[in-house]
Write an enzyme that holds these catalytic residues in place. Sequence first.
Site, short mmCIF file in Angstrom:
data_model
loop_
_atom_site.label_atom_id
_atom_site.label_comp_id
_atom_site.label_asym_id
_atom_site.label_seq_id
_atom_site.Cartn_x
_atom_site.Cartn_y
_atom_site.Cartn_z
CB ILE A 49 39.13 43.25 30.40
CG1 ILE A 49 38.58 42.66 31.70
CG2 ILE A 49 38.02 43.83 29.54
CD1 ILE A 49 38.17 43.71 32.71
N GLY A 52 45.24 35.92 33.16
CA GLY A 52 46.34 35.60 34.06
C GLY A 52 46.82 34.18 33.81
CE LYS A 53 50.54 33.21 38.28
NZ LYS A 53 50.28 34.65 38.44
CD GLU A 54 46.48 30.04 39.30
OE1 GLU A 54 45.60 30.59 39.97
OE2 GLU A 54 47.50 29.55 39.77
CE LYS A 71 40.33 34.46 39.09
NZ LYS A 71 41.01 34.89 40.32
CD GLU A 141 30.97 45.47 43.64
OE1 GLU A 141 30.89 46.69 43.68
OE2 GLU A 141 31.24 44.77 44.64
CG ASP A 186 49.30 35.79 44.73
OD1 ASP A 186 50.49 36.15 44.79
OD2 ASP A 186 48.70 35.64 43.66
CG ASN A 191 46.35 39.52 43.15
OD1 ASN A 191 45.84 39.58 42.03
ND2 ASN A 191 47.12 38.52 43.54
CG ASP A 203 44.16 36.44 42.13
OD1 ASP A 203 43.56 35.36 42.05
OD2 ASP A 203 45.25 36.66 41.56
N1 LIG Z 1 35.88 42.05 40.09
C1 LIG Z 1 36.69 42.56 39.14
N2 LIG Z 1 36.35 43.68 38.47
C2 LIG Z 1 37.17 44.19 37.51
N3 LIG Z 1 38.35 43.64 37.14
C3 LIG Z 1 38.75 42.52 37.77
C4 LIG Z 1 37.96 41.92 38.81
N4 LIG Z 1 38.59 40.82 39.24
C5 LIG Z 1 39.73 40.73 38.52
N5 LIG Z 1 39.86 41.74 37.64
C6 LIG Z 1 40.93 41.93 36.64
O1 LIG Z 1 41.31 40.66 36.15
C7 LIG Z 1 42.68 40.38 36.43
C8 LIG Z 1 42.85 38.92 36.80
O2 LIG Z 1 42.12 38.62 37.97
P1 LIG Z 1 42.76 37.76 39.15
O3 LIG Z 1 43.96 38.45 39.66
O4 LIG Z 1 41.67 37.46 40.09
O5 LIG Z 1 43.12 36.41 38.36
P2 LIG Z 1 44.46 35.57 38.14
O6 LIG Z 1 44.16 34.54 37.11
O7 LIG Z 1 44.99 35.11 39.40
O8 LIG Z 1 45.43 36.56 37.51
P3 LIG Z 1 47.01 36.62 37.76
O9 LIG Z 1 47.53 35.25 37.53
O10 LIG Z 1 47.43 37.63 36.74
O11 LIG Z 1 47.16 37.09 39.17
C9 LIG Z 1 43.05 41.36 37.52
O12 LIG Z 1 44.40 41.68 37.45
C10 LIG Z 1 42.18 42.56 37.22
O13 LIG Z 1 42.78 43.35 36.22
MG LIG Z 2 45.85 38.28 40.18
#
Ligand SMILES: Nc1ncnc2c1ncn2[C@@H]1O[C@H](COP(=O)(O)OP(=O)(O)OP(=O)(O)O)[C@@H](O)[C@H]1O
Ligand SMILES: [Mg+2]
Length: 257
Positions: A49, A52-54, A71, A141, A186, A191, A203
Site C-alpha cells: 500500500i 518509499g525509497k527504502e 515493512k 501493528e 526524519d 512520518n 519510520d
Molecule cells: N504501521 C503502519 N500502519 C499503516 N501504514 C503504515 C505503517 N507504517 C508505515 N505505513 C505506511 O507506509 C509508508 C512508508 O512507511 P515508512 O515511512 O516507515 O517507510 P519509508 O520507506 O521510509 O518511506 P519513505 O521513504 O516514503 O519515508 C508510510 O508513509 C505510511 O503510509
Molecule cells: Mg516515511
Amino acid sequence: MNVIVKRSERRIKDRDDIKVVDSALDNRTAQAAIEVMRKLKLRKVFGSIASGKESRLYPAVDGEGKFYALKIYYISAAASKRSAAKYVAGDPRFEGIEIGNTKELVYVWAKKEFKNLIRMAGAGVRVPQPYMVFRNVLAMEFLGEGPRRSPLLREVPREEIDENIYIKLLEQLEIMVTKARLIHGDLSEYNVIIHEGEPYIIDVGQAVTVEHRNAEELLRRDLSNINNFFEKLGMRTVDVNETVKELINKAERGISA
Ligand SMILES: Nc1ncnc2c1ncn2[C@@H]1O[C@H](COP(=O)(O)OP(=O)(O)OP(=O)(O)O)[C@@H](O)[C@H]1O
Ligand SMILES: [Mg+2]
C-alpha cells in the site's frame, strides 16, 4: 525422504504464493516474509500500500482478522546503504558491528528500526506496536482499518487539523526525547499517522540516542519541519531553539515528561 521432499515443495509453494503478492521480491526476502507469516500465524498478505525509497509496506491479516503491517526493506537500495551507514555510525549501540555488504547492512537497519520502536513504545511514545523482525522484514501493528491505512498528517484535510494535533505531537516529541532518549531524525508530516484522532510516529529506523553527536541538530530539524507544517496552516508554534534546549536539558538531567 518423502517428508523432506514434501517440505521443500511446500516451501517453494509458499514462496510462489507470496511472490504472487509481489513478484519483485527476491527469493531470500520472500522466504523471510514466509518465516514471519509462520511465526505470527498470518493467513494472507495483501499487495503493498506504500512504497518509499527504502521499503514497501504490506498489510497482512491473521486467522482472527487482526491486521499487521509488514515493512519490507529493499535489499538493493543503494540509498539505504548510504543513509544507514551514516546513522549507524556514531550510535554506540551499533559499535563494533561488522558490515560487509548491503544485505547485512539492510538487516541491521531493519533491526535498528525494530529496536527503536521497542524503546519508544516502552517509554510510552505512540508508535505502531512492534512484533518481530526477521532479516529485512519488520512486523508491526497496522494503523488503519482493515487493509486501509490511516492517513499521514500530510494527507489529513486542512479543516480537520487543529491546534490539538500540534500539542499532542509536541507531547510525543517530549516523551521521545526525555523518556525514550531518542531523536527521530526524519520527523515531518510524512512520518506521522493520524490514527483514531491521535498522532502516531512512524519510520523510526534512523532515530539516534540523545548522546549522538548530531542529536541536537537533528532535533532542531525535526521540530522545524513540524513547525513549518503547522505554520503554513496559520497556527502559532513554539520557539525551536528554546524548546530544543529545554528538551535536551531534560534528557541530560534524566528528567522525563
Ligand atoms: N504501521 C503502519 N500502519 C499503516 N501504514 C503504515 C505503517 N507504517 C508505515 N505505513 C505506511 O507506509 C509508508 C512508508 O512507511 P515508512 O515511512 O516507515 O517507510 P519509508 O520507506 O521510509 O518511506 P519513505 O521513504 O516514503 O519515508 C508510510 O508513509 C505510511 O503510509
Ligand atoms: Mg516515511
